[in-house]
Structure formats: C-alpha cells, structure tokens
Design a protein around this motif. Structure first.
Motif, short mmCIF file in Angstrom:
data_model
loop_
_atom_site.label_atom_id
_atom_site.label_comp_id
_atom_site.label_asym_id
_atom_site.label_seq_id
_atom_site.Cartn_x
_atom_site.Cartn_y
_atom_site.Cartn_z
N LEU A 93 13.89 16.47 4.06
CA LEU A 93 13.30 17.73 4.53
C LEU A 93 14.15 18.93 4.13
O LEU A 93 13.63 19.99 3.80
N SER A 94 15.47 18.77 4.14
CA SER A 94 16.32 19.88 3.73
C SER A 94 16.17 20.16 2.23
O SER A 94 16.17 21.33 1.82
N LEU A 95 16.00 19.13 1.43
CA LEU A 95 15.75 19.35 0.01
C LEU A 95 14.39 20.00 -0.21
O LEU A 95 14.24 20.84 -1.10
N LEU A 96 13.41 19.63 0.61
CA LEU A 96 12.09 20.26 0.51
C LEU A 96 12.16 21.74 0.85
O LEU A 96 11.60 22.58 0.12
N VAL A 97 12.86 22.09 1.91
CA VAL A 97 13.00 23.50 2.29
C VAL A 97 13.75 24.28 1.22
O VAL A 97 13.37 25.40 0.85
N HIS A 136 2.95 16.56 -4.95
CA HIS A 136 3.72 17.36 -4.00
C HIS A 136 4.91 16.55 -3.49
O HIS A 136 4.82 15.34 -3.29
N VAL A 137 5.99 17.25 -3.20
CA VAL A 137 7.17 16.59 -2.66
C VAL A 137 6.89 16.09 -1.24
O VAL A 137 7.37 15.03 -0.85
N LEU A 138 6.10 16.83 -0.49
CA LEU A 138 5.80 16.43 0.88
C LEU A 138 5.05 15.10 0.92
O LEU A 138 5.32 14.26 1.78
N LEU A 139 4.14 14.87 -0.01
CA LEU A 139 3.42 13.59 -0.06
C LEU A 139 4.36 12.44 -0.40
O LEU A 139 4.23 11.33 0.13
N VAL A 140 5.31 12.69 -1.27
CA VAL A 140 6.30 11.67 -1.62
C VAL A 140 7.17 11.35 -0.42
O VAL A 140 7.46 10.18 -0.13
N LEU A 141 7.58 12.38 0.33
CA LEU A 141 8.40 12.15 1.51
C LEU A 141 7.64 11.39 2.59
O LEU A 141 8.20 10.54 3.27
N ILE A 142 6.35 11.68 2.76
CA ILE A 142 5.54 10.95 3.74
C ILE A 142 5.40 9.49 3.33
O ILE A 142 5.49 8.59 4.17
N SER A 143 5.23 9.23 2.05
CA SER A 143 5.15 7.84 1.58
C SER A 143 6.47 7.11 1.80
O SER A 143 6.48 5.94 2.22
N LEU A 144 7.58 7.79 1.56
CA LEU A 144 8.89 7.17 1.80
C LEU A 144 9.11 6.89 3.29
O LEU A 144 9.68 5.85 3.65
N GLU A 145 8.68 7.80 4.14
CA GLU A 145 8.83 7.57 5.57
C GLU A 145 7.95 6.43 6.05
O GLU A 145 8.32 5.70 6.98
N PHE A 146 6.79 6.23 5.43
CA PHE A 146 5.95 5.09 5.78
C PHE A 146 6.63 3.79 5.38
O PHE A 146 6.58 2.80 6.12
N ILE A 147 7.29 3.77 4.23
CA ILE A 147 8.06 2.59 3.80
C ILE A 147 9.18 2.32 4.78
O ILE A 147 9.44 1.17 5.17
N VAL A 148 9.85 3.38 5.23
CA VAL A 148 10.94 3.23 6.19
C VAL A 148 10.43 2.67 7.51
O VAL A 148 11.05 1.81 8.13
N LEU A 149 9.27 3.16 7.95
CA LEU A 149 8.68 2.66 9.20
C LEU A 149 8.36 1.17 9.10
O LEU A 149 8.60 0.41 10.05
N ILE A 150 7.85 0.75 7.97
CA ILE A 150 7.54 -0.68 7.78
C ILE A 150 8.82 -1.51 7.77
O ILE A 150 8.87 -2.59 8.35
N LEU A 151 9.88 -0.99 7.15
CA LEU A 151 11.15 -1.72 7.16
C LEU A 151 11.73 -1.83 8.57
O LEU A 151 12.30 -2.86 8.94
N PHE A 161 0.82 -1.21 0.00
CA PHE A 161 0.00 0.00 0.00
C PHE A 161 0.85 1.26 0.00
O PHE A 161 0.52 2.25 -0.65
N SER A 162 1.96 1.22 0.72
CA SER A 162 2.83 2.40 0.74
C SER A 162 3.53 2.60 -0.60
O SER A 162 3.70 3.74 -1.03
N VAL A 163 3.91 1.54 -1.26
CA VAL A 163 4.52 1.67 -2.59
C VAL A 163 3.50 2.17 -3.60
O VAL A 163 3.81 3.02 -4.45
N ILE A 164 2.26 1.68 -3.49
CA ILE A 164 1.21 2.16 -4.39
C ILE A 164 0.93 3.64 -4.15
O ILE A 164 0.76 4.41 -5.09
N SER A 165 0.90 4.06 -2.88
CA SER A 165 0.70 5.48 -2.60
C SER A 165 1.87 6.31 -3.09
O SER A 165 1.69 7.45 -3.52
N LEU A 166 3.07 5.77 -3.05
CA LEU A 166 4.24 6.48 -3.59
C LEU A 166 4.14 6.64 -5.10
O LEU A 166 4.50 7.69 -5.64
N ILE A 167 3.60 5.65 -5.76
CA ILE A 167 3.47 5.71 -7.22
C ILE A 167 2.39 6.71 -7.64
O ILE A 167 2.58 7.49 -8.57
#
Length: 90
Positions: free
Chosen positions: A69-73, A21-36, A10-16
């Motif tokens: 986050l630094s790239l987002l800022v 927005h970059v923030l949505l992509v970062l949140i999806s990546l952090e969800f993948i990290v949390l699962i790992l 589900f997190s990979v599908i949401s990433l796709i």
C-alpha cells in the motif's frame, strides 16, 4: 484441501491476467496470502501443532500488505495513476 488448491489456482490466474492496475495486483496477492493463512490454520489444527507459526505468518503478511500500500501511494503521488504501464517495467 482441494478447495484451497482450487482457490489458490484461481488467485494465481487472476494475478496473471489482471495486470493493468497496481491495486488489482495487490488484491490478488492478498487473496493468495489469505489462502496461505487458511491453509496453515488447517494444517496446525489437523496435526495438533501450535499456532505460533500462524502468528509469524500473519505478522509477515501484514508487513507485506503495508509495504504494497505504501508503494501504491508513492506511485500515485509520483505518476498520478496506478497503471502498471506508467512505471516502464516492460
């Protein structure tokens, strides 16, 4: 482990699909990290391994989050928004 695979898919599908927005992509990546991280904890507990690999993963994932986050800022300062289309990637 089936629940973790379902959450990972589900997190990979949401990433796709959420690529506006970059923030949505970062949140999806952090969800993948949390699962790992959760998967590594379950693996360590199941096979009685030490948690040093968990601490190493956690350090690397914190660095990844700070870099995102630094790239987002920086992108918001340069372009004025966080749209992926404003970066001219595709």
């Amino acid at each position: 482990m089936g629940n973790f695979m379902c959450m990972f898919l589900f997190s990979v599908i949401s990433l796709i699909f959420m690529r506006k927005h970059v923030l949505l992509v970062l949140i999806s990546l952090e969800f993948i990290v949390l699962i790992l991280l959760l998967t590594s904890v379950v693996f360590c507990m199941k096979f009685n391994y030490s948690f040093y690999i968990y601490v190493l993963f956690m350090t690397l994932f914190v660095c990844e989050g700070v870099l995102g986050l630094s790239l987002l800022v920086n992108m918001i300062r340069c372009h004025g928004n966080d749209y992926l289309n404003s970066m001219f990637l595709w």
